[in-house]
Motif scaffolding. Structure first.
Motif, PDB file in Angstrom:
ATOM      1  N   ARG A   1       4.564  -0.814  -7.907  1.00 47.10           N
ATOM      2  CA  ARG A   1       5.401  -1.775  -7.187  1.00 47.10           C
ATOM      3  C   ARG A   1       6.834  -1.738  -7.692  1.00 47.10           C
ATOM      4  NH1 ARG A   1       2.476  -5.726  -4.376  1.00 47.10           N
ATOM      5  NH2 ARG A   1       0.248  -5.701  -4.827  1.00 47.10           N
ATOM      6  N   SER A   2       7.767  -1.786  -6.783  1.00 48.31           N
ATOM      7  CA  SER A   2       9.162  -1.975  -7.162  1.00 48.31           C
ATOM      8  C   SER A   2       9.436  -3.472  -7.096  1.00 48.31           C
ATOM      9  CB  SER A   2      10.091  -1.204  -6.208  1.00 48.31           C
ATOM     10  OG  SER A   2       9.923  -1.641  -4.878  1.00 48.31           O
ATOM     11  N   LEU A   3       9.946  -4.015  -8.181  1.00 50.00           N
ATOM     12  CA  LEU A   3      10.046  -5.473  -8.291  1.00 50.00           C
ATOM     13  C   LEU A   3      11.368  -6.036  -7.791  1.00 50.00           C
ATOM     14  CD1 LEU A   3       8.283  -6.116 -11.704  1.00 50.00           C
ATOM     15  CD2 LEU A   3       7.321  -6.030  -9.404  1.00 50.00           C
ATOM     16  N   ASP A   4      12.429  -5.272  -7.855  1.00 47.21           N
ATOM     17  CA  ASP A   4      13.716  -5.847  -7.482  1.00 47.21           C
ATOM     18  C   ASP A   4      14.580  -4.914  -6.648  1.00 47.21           C
ATOM     19  OD1 ASP A   4      15.239  -5.417 -10.790  1.00 47.21           O
ATOM     20  OD2 ASP A   4      14.140  -4.060  -9.483  1.00 47.21           O
ATOM     21  N   PHE A   5      13.940  -3.947  -5.997  1.00 51.69           N
ATOM     22  CA  PHE A   5      14.684  -3.092  -5.079  1.00 51.69           C
ATOM     23  C   PHE A   5      13.718  -2.537  -4.042  1.00 51.69           C
ATOM     24  CE2 PHE A   5      13.318   1.189  -6.438  1.00 51.69           C
ATOM     25  CZ  PHE A   5      12.728   0.899  -7.670  1.00 51.69           C
ATOM     26  N   GLN A   6      14.269  -1.984  -2.997  1.00 52.30           N
ATOM     27  CA  GLN A   6      13.442  -1.425  -1.936  1.00 52.30           C
ATOM     28  C   GLN A   6      13.217   0.054  -2.218  1.00 52.30           C
ATOM     29  OE1 GLN A   6      15.544  -2.448   1.711  1.00 52.30           O
ATOM     30  NE2 GLN A   6      14.297  -4.298   1.909  1.00 52.30           N
TER      31      GLN A   6
ATOM     32  N   ASN B   1       7.287   8.426   1.529  1.00 59.61           N
ATOM     33  CA  ASN B   1       8.320   7.588   2.115  1.00 59.61           C
ATOM     34  C   ASN B   1       7.648   6.453   2.864  1.00 59.61           C
ATOM     35  OD1 ASN B   1      10.849   9.140   1.533  1.00 59.61           O
ATOM     36  ND2 ASN B   1       9.676  10.712   2.585  1.00 59.61           N
ATOM     37  N   GLU B   2       8.243   5.290   2.771  1.00 59.06           N
ATOM     38  CA  GLU B   2       7.648   4.104   3.373  1.00 59.06           C
ATOM     39  C   GLU B   2       7.342   4.319   4.836  1.00 59.06           C
ATOM     40  OE1 GLU B   2       9.493   1.785   5.520  1.00 59.06           O
ATOM     41  OE2 GLU B   2       7.804   0.433   5.734  1.00 59.06           O
ATOM     42  N   GLY B   3       6.094   4.035   5.183  1.00 62.01           N
ATOM     43  CA  GLY B   3       5.685   4.103   6.574  1.00 62.01           C
ATOM     44  C   GLY B   3       5.313   5.472   7.080  1.00 62.01           C
ATOM     45  N   SER B   4       5.393   6.489   6.263  1.00 56.48           N
ATOM     46  CA  SER B   4       5.019   7.823   6.729  1.00 56.48           C
ATOM     47  C   SER B   4       4.038   8.469   5.756  1.00 56.48           C
ATOM     48  CB  SER B   4       6.254   8.707   6.903  1.00 56.48           C
ATOM     49  OG  SER B   4       6.943   8.839   5.694  1.00 56.48           O
ATOM     50  N   LYS B   5       3.463   9.562   6.211  1.00 53.91           N
ATOM     51  CA  LYS B   5       2.458  10.228   5.371  1.00 53.91           C
ATOM     52  C   LYS B   5       3.130  10.878   4.163  1.00 53.91           C
ATOM     53  CE  LYS B   5      -0.932  11.308   8.974  1.00 53.91           C
ATOM     54  NZ  LYS B   5      -1.680  12.391   9.658  1.00 53.91           N
ATOM     55  N   ALA B   6       2.379  10.925   3.092  1.00 55.59           N
ATOM     56  CA  ALA B   6       2.895  11.535   1.869  1.00 55.59           C
ATOM     57  C   ALA B   6       2.994  13.049   2.014  1.00 55.59           C
ATOM     58  CB  ALA B   6       1.996  11.175   0.695  1.00 55.59           C
TER      59      ALA B   6
ATOM     60  N   PHE C   1      -6.563  12.850  -3.555  1.00 52.65           N
ATOM     61  CA  PHE C   1      -5.548  11.935  -4.056  1.00 52.65           C
ATOM     62  C   PHE C   1      -4.871  11.277  -2.848  1.00 52.65           C
ATOM     63  CE2 PHE C   1      -5.970  13.179  -8.392  1.00 52.65           C
ATOM     64  CZ  PHE C   1      -6.273  14.529  -8.380  1.00 52.65           C
ATOM     65  N   LEU C   2      -5.398  10.111  -2.504  1.00 48.57           N
ATOM     66  CA  LEU C   2      -4.909   9.420  -1.316  1.00 48.57           C
ATOM     67  C   LEU C   2      -3.721   8.540  -1.679  1.00 48.57           C
ATOM     68  CD1 LEU C   2      -8.329   8.321   0.237  1.00 48.57           C
ATOM     69  CD2 LEU C   2      -7.010  10.381   0.699  1.00 48.57           C
ATOM     70  N   ILE C   3      -2.643   8.741  -0.973  1.00 56.08           N
ATOM     71  CA  ILE C   3      -1.431   7.977  -1.249  1.00 56.08           C
ATOM     72  C   ILE C   3      -1.072   7.158  -0.020  1.00 56.08           C
ATOM     73  CG2 ILE C   3       1.050   8.150  -1.667  1.00 56.08           C
ATOM     74  CD1 ILE C   3       0.398  10.607  -3.421  1.00 56.08           C
ATOM     75  N   ASN C   4      -0.821   5.880  -0.286  1.00 56.77           N
ATOM     76  CA  ASN C   4      -0.416   4.969   0.773  1.00 56.77           C
ATOM     77  C   ASN C   4       0.870   4.275   0.368  1.00 56.77           C
ATOM     78  OD1 ASN C   4      -0.404   2.082   2.023  1.00 56.77           O
ATOM     79  ND2 ASN C   4      -1.776   3.270   3.307  1.00 56.77           N
ATOM     80  N   HIS C   5       1.844   4.303   1.257  1.00 55.88           N
ATOM     81  CA  HIS C   5       3.130   3.665   0.976  1.00 55.88           C
ATOM     82  C   HIS C   5       3.435   2.749   2.154  1.00 55.88           C
ATOM     83  CE1 HIS C   5       7.534   4.431  -0.541  1.00 55.88           C
ATOM     84  NE2 HIS C   5       7.254   3.153  -0.405  1.00 55.88           N
ATOM     85  N   ALA C   6       2.700   1.667   2.201  1.00 57.45           N
ATOM     86  CA  ALA C   6       2.709   0.815   3.383  1.00 57.45           C
ATOM     87  C   ALA C   6       3.903  -0.124   3.467  1.00 57.45           C
ATOM     88  CB  ALA C   6       1.419  -0.001   3.444  1.00 57.45           C
ATOM     89  N   SER C   7       4.555  -0.364   2.327  1.00 60.50           N
ATOM     90  CA  SER C   7       5.698  -1.267   2.358  1.00 60.50           C
ATOM     91  C   SER C   7       6.794  -0.714   1.456  1.00 60.50           C
ATOM     92  CB  SER C   7       5.292  -2.659   1.888  1.00 60.50           C
ATOM     93  OG  SER C   7       5.162  -2.696   0.476  1.00 60.50           O
ATOM     94  N   LEU C   8       7.939  -1.344   1.498  1.00 62.80           N
ATOM     95  CA  LEU C   8       9.076  -0.880   0.696  1.00 62.80           C
ATOM     96  C   LEU C   8       8.962  -1.261  -0.768  1.00 62.80           C
ATOM     97  CD1 LEU C   8      12.045  -1.482   3.146  1.00 62.80           C
ATOM     98  CD2 LEU C   8      11.282   0.709   2.228  1.00 62.80           C
ATOM     99  N   THR C   9       7.882  -1.918  -1.126  1.00 65.99           N
ATOM    100  CA  THR C   9       7.728  -2.300  -2.525  1.00 65.99           C
ATOM    101  C   THR C   9       6.403  -1.863  -3.127  1.00 65.99           C
ATOM    102  OG1 THR C   9       6.820  -4.462  -1.914  1.00 65.99           O
ATOM    103  CG2 THR C   9       9.209  -4.331  -2.275  1.00 65.99           C
ATOM    104  N   LEU C  10       5.558  -1.219  -2.360  1.00 64.04           N
ATOM    105  CA  LEU C  10       4.232  -0.889  -2.872  1.00 64.04           C
ATOM    106  C   LEU C  10       3.767   0.485  -2.405  1.00 64.04           C
ATOM    107  CD1 LEU C  10       1.545  -1.658  -4.280  1.00 64.04           C
ATOM    108  CD2 LEU C  10       0.844  -2.692  -2.105  1.00 64.04           C
TER     109      LEU C  10
END
Lengths: 113, 114
Positions: free
Chosen positions: B24-29, B51-56, B67-76
């Motif tokens: 998680r990014s705590l204080d930036f996008q 990248n947020e919202g797209s496939k790794a 190794f499944l990677i999910n980047h569903a939001s700008l902080t996680l």
């Protein structure tokens, strides 16, 4: 493919001595990073060098960048035991467009009293 | 300064099970997150870029189905090691950046598969 090579890979030195770690990279990049890693820990950012001729200093560590020679150096002055760690340089792989960092092999520095 | 929180710090699991690591990014996008793996006394090897919202985008030799990677939001971003085996035991480090700013690293996760 961008390659980043560090030299030396292992360095054992006495307190009070000076030494330099070298970082060569194979393709054009204007952004180079130095990190420190202690055993079992993640990376600690030391320096970000953004342009040719950049020089940064923090305490006993000084880093420089020569983009024409594709070379960066990390100089240690009057080493102390607390500086024992593994040091990595890393370069932004701009050629790929994805701006991913490519790391050198790391230099394991041991400073003996 | 910017902080990246990685959890858990260490995990032990049995062979064949799956493990999820969070970053998680705590204080930036975090528009881009990177996942690295580090074997003992070796350098960091990039596994994938997300990248947020797209496939790794996976590096050569890294199994995307394992190794499944999910980047569903700008902080996680999450990394799931599926059907883990002892050879997957390693130190996994995430990093994140906003735009082209310098990377910020998480504290790493030590995975041991028994």
């Amino acid at each position: 493919e961008l390659k980043v090579e560090q030299n030396p890979l292992f360095l054992s030195m006495q307190e009070g001595k000076n030494y330099t770690i070298y970082c060569n990279y194979s393709t054009t990049s204007d952004r180079l990073y130095w990190y420190r890693q202690d055993p079992g820990k993640s990376l600690e950012s030391l320096f970000v060098l953004l342009s040719n001729g950049a020089v940064k200093q923090e305490g006993r560590l000084m880093a420089s960048l020569d983009t024409k020679a594709r070379l960066s150096t990390l100089h240690i002055t009057a080493a102390v035991h607390d500086l024992s760690a593994t040091y990595f340089c890393a370069v932004d792989d701009l050629f790929q467009g994805a701006q991913k960092l490519v790391f050198g092999q790391g230099t394991r520095l041991t400073i003996n009293p | 300064g910017a902080v990246v929180s990685q959890h858990p710090s260490w995990v032990i699991c049995k062979s064949g099970t799956s493990v999820k690591i969070e970053c998680r990014s705590l204080d930036f996008q975090a528009t881009t997150m990177f996942w690295y793996r580090q074997f003992p006394k070796q350098s960091l090897m990039l596994m994938a870029t997300s990248n947020e919202g797209s496939k790794a985008t996976y590096e050569q030799g890294v199994e995307k189905d394992k190794f499944l990677i999910n980047h569903a939001s700008l902080t996680l971003s999450t990394l799931t090691v599926t059907s883990a085996h002892p050879e997957d035991s390693s130190f996994y480090i995430c990093s994140a950046r906003e735009g082209s700013s310098p990377l910020h690293f998480g504290n790493g996760t030590r995975l041991t598969v028994t």
